[in-house]
Design an enzyme around this catalytic site. Structure first.
Site, PDB file in Angstrom:
ATOM      1  CB  THR A  15     -10.626   4.671  -1.851  1.00 24.67           C
ATOM      2  OG1 THR A  15     -10.259   4.990  -0.501  1.00 24.67           O
ATOM      3  CG2 THR A  15      -9.919   3.408  -2.302  1.00 24.67           C
ATOM      4  CE  LYS A  22      -3.628  10.624   2.709  1.00 21.23           C
ATOM      5  NZ  LYS A  22      -4.364   9.943   1.619  1.00 21.23           N
ATOM      6  CE  LYS A  55      -7.222  13.567  -0.086  1.00 20.70           C
ATOM      7  NZ  LYS A  55      -7.067  12.387  -0.899  1.00 20.70           N
ATOM      8  NE  ARG A  56      -4.989   9.868   9.722  1.00 16.44           N
ATOM      9  CZ  ARG A  56      -4.530   8.950  10.580  1.00 16.44           C
ATOM     10  NH1 ARG A  56      -5.126   7.785  10.680  1.00 16.44           N
ATOM     11  NH2 ARG A  56      -3.495   9.208  11.342  1.00 16.44           N
ATOM     12  CE  LYS A  60     -14.309   6.178   0.256  1.00 14.55           C
ATOM     13  NZ  LYS A  60     -13.622   6.520   1.527  1.00 14.55           N
ATOM     14  CG  HIS A  69      -2.111  -0.880   1.124  1.00 18.17           C
ATOM     15  ND1 HIS A  69      -3.302  -0.509   0.529  1.00 18.17           N
ATOM     16  CD2 HIS A  69      -2.287  -2.147   1.543  1.00 18.17           C
ATOM     17  CE1 HIS A  69      -4.157  -1.514   0.612  1.00 18.17           C
ATOM     18  NE2 HIS A  69      -3.560  -2.521   1.214  1.00 18.17           N
TER      19      HIS A  69
HETATM   20  C1  LIG Z   1     -12.311   6.772   1.760  1.00 18.94           C
HETATM   21  C2  LIG Z   1     -11.824   7.108   3.100  1.00 18.94           C
HETATM   22  C3  LIG Z   1     -10.459   7.353   3.319  1.00 18.94           C
HETATM   23  C4  LIG Z   1      -9.437   7.336   2.205  1.00 18.94           C
HETATM   24  O1  LIG Z   1      -9.366   8.618   1.641  1.00 18.94           O
HETATM   25  P1  LIG Z   1      -8.188   9.047   0.641  1.00 18.94           P
HETATM   26  O2  LIG Z   1      -8.643  10.365   0.125  1.00 18.94           O
HETATM   27  O3  LIG Z   1      -8.135   8.013  -0.424  1.00 18.94           O
HETATM   28  O4  LIG Z   1      -6.950   9.139   1.447  1.00 18.94           O
HETATM   29  C5  LIG Z   1     -10.050   7.686   4.587  1.00 18.94           C
HETATM   30  N1  LIG Z   1     -10.923   7.770   5.606  1.00 18.94           N
HETATM   31  C6  LIG Z   1     -12.239   7.560   5.440  1.00 18.94           C
HETATM   32  C7  LIG Z   1     -13.159   7.692   6.596  1.00 18.94           C
HETATM   33  C8  LIG Z   1     -12.735   7.212   4.195  1.00 18.94           C
HETATM   34  O5  LIG Z   1     -14.049   6.976   4.031  1.00 18.94           O
END
Ligand SMILES: *Cc1c(COP(=O)(O)O)cnc(C)c1O
Length: 816
Positions: free
Chosen positions: A663, A561, A555-556, A667, A363
């Site tokens: 991911t 990022k 996101k984190r 979404k 990952h």
């Molecule tokens: C989808 C998701 C992530 C991943 O987000 P990225 O933008 O791909 O880093 C992290 N936390 C939650 C709660 C998510 O639903």
């Protein structure tokens, strides 16, 4: 006392309820133990969950019996993290009880959403990796793949984030405080897991491990329902229980704490999820957790196989074990130990079986995030496993010497033991050597994986490496999160078949120019923005305008990022508005959410700066509605379900070559946001599926990043030649946003000017330019809507159903 006469009962279940809702109401009343109309929403939540649970358990039994009878191969997905979120809404949808539930609730004067929101998120994961595992379980169930998820039942999951004076404060996530209505304890399943001790030689030169500590692993199941099928998957979570929970003699002596020593030692294994997804926690307890997971899971898997087939024969044909990153890599030596020491297999047969069973997903490409463990700690905790690792390594390196004679440098590099400093076991190397397939999670990532961190192994095992691009489940991330848009899709796509066949979204593309479809999509977006605006007002007391462009990065919080790059643009825009307030600004609301690892100072500084800038921008009368900046605390699955559908613009701006897949990006696009992003991770495949001209792409490419670093990157050059950027940096450095403490961001500014590891300065101008294109397109409403529809239409391939089919066909060799 209230008596339930037949007459009184008839009164509650008014005649206008249909048969299914009436039956559901009866079950809810039985579970709630009272008149449903009088039960509190939390009691409703538990009662409805229990009503679903009976049906889920029935489906679980059916599925288990069918799989046993068919003898089909099973997939076992081992992961230290499962970021499940809430379960009730998904269960109701899968059982096709969502509409009856809404009817029953309204009938009783209860708002359905109120009930669903009483449930705590099961946040047993940090971020993308854990959420991926949760999406996979949904798809495994829906596709009917015989499967188990295996994880740990943490007492406290991902910490809850609060913001105090602009700073992140972590508090424990007590997710079971209302009980867990979903847990199915499996009292009949109990395994022994050992730690420490020593190894003895048996007669006939076998080896036997005599652990110093033994704990019991008890199974607790969570049923994962499939959609459009009665099949389910199951998440089996292990709970550690002391063999001797109470030392009675010690207790009798009055030593109450001492009497509980074993109990605490065992249960501590389940206390916390380590709050970091990119670096090993470096603690012995984490290593114990990892071993606890794999040992209990493999014993369970082997017991099932022997129970069904009478022996270990055919293990490789019937069992697939998948490692979600290297956290469960101890599965390799543990499977070998079980096969060699407990079942008496010879080495070659055991290793051949292991190689047929194991597969592994990487990952991350960041070398510092690759998990390693000090040999000394490993040996103290798992002495027999260290012997096995050494033997795997000895045989592996002998084979490498045969294949590449004289290349001792290669041998040194690929060894499972890092000898460069304190000797350490390399968990990725261990996983690669013992797996039949190793995959990355996007096309770019998989390519870089074999060109960089795993280049040597790819040379040795060229056939083992492959790609499986991530995906997300459309059931949660579209049908559940966005009912308003889903209704539009149902209408346009002849029903809700798209939920289990996401390629159907492609049928929207020819309709993208249709004015009435554009209006419907736009209205759905507006309703979702109003829902989010209400949440922002409730949580933060800030009024945001649903008519403004919602520009979202959630996101984190991580330097790679580049939330900071986004913030630099916000500051530049703020300065430009102040300089020219009467220009024709496109009103924007910039929304952030995300947690920083508790020890990650630079990430916490970014959260603080976002809050400092927000205070200044939001209170400046010259700005008004032209720009608002908000940070929503405690990002998690449920918050994401409200945020994603409300976004116009999705920020996916990692430095090229650093985001393995992402991911969140999927979404957002699935919910009709346009993406501003770098040529990184799955952004690339998304842009190609949607059409690059419908994406806002900017920034250096991976090769350009590498070349720039190689030539000696100097961030100051970019600041000196870009006046706009210089003003932004100067404002932060001067303390414009932290007047009470002008030096607050000294370290942050210094790091940007001297190192800028993630090349924000180099990408700033391109980013600002792309943001200008965003503004221009947003003013042309119809064209924006057309592109939003084309983005939705292009997302079929990013369903986790497609991902699981890829794994099934290319890696696990199971039918879907
Ligand atoms: C989808 C998701 C992530 C991943 O987000 P990225 O933008 O791909 O880093 C992290 N936390 C939650 C709660 C998510 O639903």
């Amino acid at each position: 006392m209230m008596t339930l006469t037949p007459g009184a009962k008839r009164k509650t279940a008014a005649p206008k309820l249909g048969a299914v809702p009436a039956a559901l109401l009866k079950r809810i009343e039985r579970e709630a133990g009272s008149d449903a109309a009088q039960a509190a929403p939390a009691a409703w939540m538990r009662a409805v969950a229990k009503a679903c649970r009976g049906e889920l358990e029935e489906r679980l039994n059916e599925t288990m019996l069918a799989d046993r009878a068919s003898g089909a191969k099973r997939v076992h997905y081992l992961s230290m993290e499962f970021l499940m979120g809430r379960a009730l809404g998904n269960a109701l949808a899968a059982l096709e009880l969502d509409a009856p539930f809404a009817e029953v609730a309204r009938h009783a004067g209860v708002e359905p959403g109120e009930v669903l929101e009483r449930e705590h998120d099961a946040a047993l994961g940090n971020g993308g990796l854990g959420r991926l595992a949760a999406c996979f379980l949904d798809s495994l169930a829906t596709l009917g793949v015989p499967s188990f998820g295996y994880g740990l039942r943490y007492r406290y999951g991902m910490f809850a984030q609060r913001i105090q004076d602009g700073r992140q404060v972590e508090t424990p996530d007590d997710w079971q405080s209302l009980g867990d209505p979903w847990e199915v304890p499996r009292h009949e399943l109990r395994y022994e897991v050992g730690f420490g001790g020593h190894v003895t030689a048996e007669d006939g030169c076998g080896r036997r491990w005599e652990p110093a500590q033994i704990v019991h692993a008890d199974a607790v199941d969570f049923v994962v329902p499939g959609h459009d099928t009665r099949r389910v998957s199951v998440l089996r979570q292990w709970e550690a229980v002391a063999v001797r929970p109470l030392d009675y003699a010690a207790f009798s002596r009055g030593d109450h704490f001492g009497a509980a020593h074993d109990k605490v030692a065992a249960e501590s294994l389940n206390w916390v999820l380590y709050p970091d997804d990119s670096t090993p926690a470096g603690r012995e307890l984490r290593l114990k957790q990892e071993f606890f997971l794999v040992s209990a899971s493999l014993q369970d898997i082997l017991a099932r196989h022997v129970g069904e087939h009478g022996s270990l024969d055919g293990l490789g044909d019937k069992v697939s074990v998948h490692l979600n990153d290297t956290h469960p890599a101890l599965a390799v030596p543990e499977l070998m130990r079980l096969l060699l020491d407990e079942h008496g297999l010879p080495w070659d047969a055991a290793f051949a079986a292991c190689l047929r069973v194991m597969s592994y997903t990487n990952h991350t490409l960041m070398p510092e995030a690759l998990e390693t463990w000090p040999v000394r700690m490993f040996e103290a905790l798992l002495p027999r496993h260290l012997e096995i690792v050494y033997e795997i390594n000895r045989r592996f390196l002998a084979a490498v010497r045969l294949q590449f004679p004289g290349d001792e440098e290669l041998v040194k590099r690929v060894s499972l033991i890092d000898e460069s400093g304190e000797r350490r076991v390399k968990m990725a190397a261990l996983s690669i050597v013992a797996s039949h397939h190793i995959n990355g999670v996007s096309a770019l990532h998989s390519e870089l994986m074999v060109q960089t961190i795993f280049a040597d192994y790819a040379q040795i095992f060229p056939g083992r490496f492959c790609n499986v691009t991530n995906g997300v489940t459309p059931r949660r991330w579209l049908a559940q999160a966005n009912p308003t848009l889903s209704e539009v899709l149902d209408e346009r796509l002849d029903g809700n078949g798209w939920r289990t066949d996401l390629d159907r979204l492609a049928e929207l593309a020819p309709m993208a120019g249709d004015k009435s479809l554009q209006a419907e999509v736009r209205a759905a977006k507006l309703a979702n923005k109003e829902r989010l605006a209400a949440l922002v007002r409730r949580e933060l007391g800030i009024a945001i305008d649903p008519g403004s462009l919602f520009d979202v990065q959630v996101k984190r919080i991580h330097e790679y990022k580049r939330q900071l790059l986004n913030l630099l643009h916000v500051i530049a825009r703020y300065q430009a508005i102040v300089a020219n307030p009467s220009a024709n600004w496109v009103p924007r609301t910039v929304i952030f959410a995300g947690k920083a690892a508790s020890a990650y100072v630079a990430a916490k500084d970014i959260i603080h700066l976002i809050h400092d800038v927000a205070r200044v921008v939001n209170s400046d009368p010259r700005v008004g509605d032209k720009l608002k900046l908000v940070f929503l605390p405690n990002y998690g699955v449920s918050l994401a379900e409200t945020i994603m559908p409300a976004a116009n613009l999705s920020e996916q701006i990692s430095t090229a070559g650093t985001e393995a897949s992402g991911t969140g990006n999927m979404k957002f696009a699935l919910n009709g946001a346009l993406t501003i992003g770098t040529w990184d991770g799955a952004n690339i495949e998304m842009a190609e599926a949607v059409g690059r001209e419908h994406f806002f792409i900017f920034g250096l490419l991976t090769e350009q990043v590498a070349k720039l670093r190689e030539l000696g990157y100097d961030p100051r050059l970019y600041v000196e030649e870009n006046l706009q950027l210089k003003r932004v940096i100067d404002a932060i450095a001067r303390g414009d946003f932290s007047p009470g403490e002008p030096q607050r961001y000294r370290a942050l500014v210094k790091s940007l000017l001297e190192r800028d590891t993630y090349l924000l300065m180099a990408d700033f101008a391109g980013y600002v330019q792309a943001q200008g294109a965003v503004d221009r397109l947003y003013t042309d409403g119809a064209e924006w809507d057309r592109k939003a529809i084309l983005n939705i239409a292009g997302m079929g391939a990013f369903s986790s159903d497609r991902t699981i089919r890829d794994y099934a066909r290319n890696i696990w060799n199971v039918a879907t």
